[in-house]
Design an enzyme around this catalytic site. Structure first.
Site, short mmCIF file in Angstrom:
data_model
loop_
_atom_site.label_atom_id
_atom_site.label_comp_id
_atom_site.label_asym_id
_atom_site.label_seq_id
_atom_site.Cartn_x
_atom_site.Cartn_y
_atom_site.Cartn_z
N GLY A 8 -1.97 3.96 13.08
CA GLY A 8 -2.73 4.07 11.99
C GLY A 8 -2.45 5.54 11.25
N ASN A 37 -0.62 5.71 9.20
CA ASN A 37 -1.53 5.24 7.17
C ASN A 37 -2.68 5.10 7.21
OD1 ASN A 37 1.02 4.72 5.36
ND2 ASN A 37 1.45 3.29 7.74
N MET A 53 -1.12 -6.75 12.33
CA MET A 53 -0.10 -7.30 12.40
C MET A 53 -0.75 -8.81 12.16
SD MET A 53 2.32 -5.72 12.81
CE MET A 53 3.97 -6.47 13.35
N ARG A 54 -1.20 -9.49 11.63
CA ARG A 54 -1.96 -10.83 11.30
C ARG A 54 -1.38 -11.36 10.25
NH1 ARG A 54 -3.30 -13.79 15.38
NH2 ARG A 54 -3.87 -11.80 17.37
N LEU A 60 -2.70 -13.39 7.01
CA LEU A 60 -4.14 -13.44 6.16
C LEU A 60 -4.18 -14.65 6.27
CD1 LEU A 60 -5.34 -10.13 4.36
CD2 LEU A 60 -6.43 -11.15 6.42
N HIS A 109 5.31 -2.34 2.85
CA HIS A 109 5.73 -2.08 4.05
C HIS A 109 7.39 -1.55 3.59
CE1 HIS A 109 8.47 -5.99 5.88
NE2 HIS A 109 9.53 -5.35 5.15
N ASP A 113 4.87 -11.04 2.67
CA ASP A 113 5.51 -10.07 2.23
C ASP A 113 6.20 -10.59 0.41
OD1 ASP A 113 5.19 -8.15 4.32
OD2 ASP A 113 6.91 -9.03 5.11
N GLU A 119 6.50 8.78 6.11
CA GLU A 119 6.22 10.08 5.32
C GLU A 119 6.00 9.03 3.51
OE1 GLU A 119 7.87 14.27 7.79
OE2 GLU A 119 9.33 13.15 5.81
N GLU A 135 5.71 6.20 2.93
CA GLU A 135 4.41 5.68 2.94
C GLU A 135 3.22 6.21 2.89
OE1 GLU A 135 5.44 2.27 5.29
OE2 GLU A 135 5.02 3.26 6.65
C1 GRF Z 1 3.59 1.13 8.81
O1 GRF Z 1 5.23 1.05 8.47
C2 GRF Z 1 3.57 0.17 7.16
O2 GRF Z 1 5.30 0.33 6.47
C3 GRF Z 1 4.05 -1.62 8.40
O3 GRF Z 1 3.43 -1.16 9.64
C4 GRF Z 1 3.63 0.63 10.23
C5 GRF Z 1 2.19 0.53 10.10
O4 GRF Z 1 2.13 2.39 10.72
N1 GRF Z 1 3.78 -2.59 7.49
P1 GRF Z 1 0.59 3.11 10.81
O5 GRF Z 1 0.37 1.90 12.21
O6 GRF Z 1 -0.01 3.26 10.17
O7 GRF Z 1 0.68 3.96 11.42
#
Ligand code: GRF
Length: 202
Positions: free
Chosen positions: A11, A13, A90-91, A93, A109, A145, A172, A174
């Protein structure tokens, strides 16, 4: 615009999005809900600390993808969610959710798409020996993707960078890019034409 952030893991992000929201950098977007498919996802803590409503929707054995999608849609409709932001969810949709929220689902991504799709984007680019990699925010459609690209930021792989260093640099980037993309979506500044996303000026 009421957004739901979908998580499964750490989490970071989500944390960056919450921080951006506090700083007024998410534009018209507000995080109304955090949905996790994992009861013990550390991401849920960030939501709880920020006072954001959380929903855990684990996919139990015997539940089909279609049934799981219906459960997701039920939650989204009940909470009057306008857009979905995938942040390490991780699923995949299913087509019903994608259709209902057409042009309203974002994903981030950890590579410069279309290179290194899939769940091991950072490791695979590192192992491949690329000198430049990066991050991509894109719309979600039924091609994994593969949806239209909204924003990208390049990240250099410097001589001597370990995988861990590269991961830090990617994360960073992201955390800089994702809030910007969410703010653009919320302010109606993203127009999709075919594969291309035009960013309208303010
Ligand atoms: C990130 O690297 C994102 O690009 C990928 O999953 C990761 C999630 O990281 N889809 P976090 O849970 O936000 O730390």
């Amino acid at each position: 615009m009421k957004i739901a952030v979908f998580v499964s893991g750490k989490g970071t992000n989500l944390r960056a999005l919450i921080k951006a929201g506090r700083e007024g950098k998410l534009g018209a977007a507000g995080i109304a809900l955090v949905l996790s498919d994992k009861q013990h996802a550390p991401a849920l803590k960030h939501a709880e600390e920020a006072g954001i409503r959380t929903v855990v929707l684990e996919k139990e054995k015997g539940v089909t993808r279609e049934q799981y999608d219906s459960l997701i849609l039920e939650v989204l409709k009940k909470e009057l969610i306008d857009a979905v932001v995938l942040a390490g969810f991780m699923r995949i949709l299913g087509p019903r959710v994608v259709k209902e929220y057409d042009q309203k689902i974002l994903n981030i991504h950890p590579s410069l798409l279309p290179s290194f799709k899939g769940g091991r984007g950072i490791e695979e680019s590192y192992e491949h020996g690329v000198k430049i990699t990066g991050v991509t925010v894109h719309f979600v459609d039924n091609d994994l993707d593969g949806g239209p690209i909204i924003l990208q930021e390049a990240v250099a792989v410097d001589e001597g960078d370990s995988l861990e260093v590269l991961e830090r640099k990617i994360h960073e980037a992201e955390h800089r890019v994702y809030p910007k993309a969410v703010a653009l979506l919320a302010s109606g500044r993203l127009k999709i034409k075919g594969r291309k996303v035009k960013i309208l000026s303010e």
